[in-house]
Enzyme design. Structure first.
Site, PDB file in Angstrom:
ATOM      1  CB  CYS A 161      40.515  39.420  54.463  1.00  0.00           C
ATOM      2  SG  CYS A 161      41.918  38.333  54.100  1.00  0.00           S
ATOM      3  CD  GLU A 194      45.393  42.860  51.319  1.00  0.00           C
ATOM      4  OE1 GLU A 194      45.215  42.103  50.333  1.00  0.00           O
ATOM      5  OE2 GLU A 194      44.451  43.374  51.944  1.00  0.00           O
ATOM      6  CB  CYS A 250      44.376  38.632  49.753  1.00  0.00           C
ATOM      7  SG  CYS A 250      42.816  37.937  50.332  1.00  0.00           S
ATOM      8  CB  CYS A 290      45.514  39.977  54.502  1.00  0.00           C
ATOM      9  SG  CYS A 290      45.304  39.169  52.902  1.00  0.00           S
ATOM     10  CD  GLU A 332      38.574  36.742  42.018  1.00  0.00           C
ATOM     11  OE1 GLU A 332      38.177  37.695  42.704  1.00  0.00           O
ATOM     12  OE2 GLU A 332      37.961  36.345  41.004  1.00  0.00           O
ATOM     13  CG  ASN A 380      42.675  40.381  43.593  1.00  0.00           C
ATOM     14  OD1 ASN A 380      43.169  41.301  42.946  1.00  0.00           O
ATOM     15  ND2 ASN A 380      41.385  40.074  43.504  1.00  0.00           N
TER      16      ASN A 380
END
Length: 132
Positions: free
Chosen positions: A89, A58, A56, A92, A47, A45
């Site tokens: 999430c 994934e 993310c 993803c 940010e 990830n």
């Protein structure tokens, strides 16, 4: 097709998790995606202070795989800091559904305890998938 080794995938995800950029949430996540030819592509990830621009682990793994010419996947493992098992999430799950079959194995574990991973399939995580 190559045999799926959950332990190897989880270890790769745990390794790349260490490279995550998570200064805001402090929640580092790593993902390891196995391609049809047995290669493992990882992502973490990343940010951003504008939270909508955060990516993310994934999706980072999927996008990296596609950038390297790989578009067929056979499994994914996701590892996060702490004791929480990091299920993907919704965004993803939808990105994975674009490139993966519903029976794609999804392995999740906390970095502190890779041996007690959980397993499900993408179809279980995202039933009634939207596709064109």
């Amino acid at each position: 097709m190559n045999e799926i080794n959950p332990k190897k995938l989880l270890e790769a995800a745990a390794h790349v998790m260490e490279k995550a950029y998570a200064p805001y949430s402090k929640f580092r996540v790593g993902a390891a995606l196995m391609t049809e030819d047995g290669a493992i592509v990882t992502g973490c990830n990343v940010e951003n202070s504008s939270f909508g621009l955060t990516n993310c682990a994934e999706r980072t793994a999927v996008f990296s795989a596609i950038a390297s010419g790989k578009m067929k996947f056979t499994a994914i493992a996701i590892v996060a800091d702490g004791n929480q098992k990091p299920y993907p999430c919704g965004a993803c799950r939808q990105v994975l559904a674009e490139f993966c079959p519903p029976d794609l194995p999804v392995f999740v574990a906390s970095k502190g305890n890779l041996s007690t991973f959980e397993h499900s399939t993408l179809g279980e995580l995202l039933p009634k998938t939207f596709r064109l």
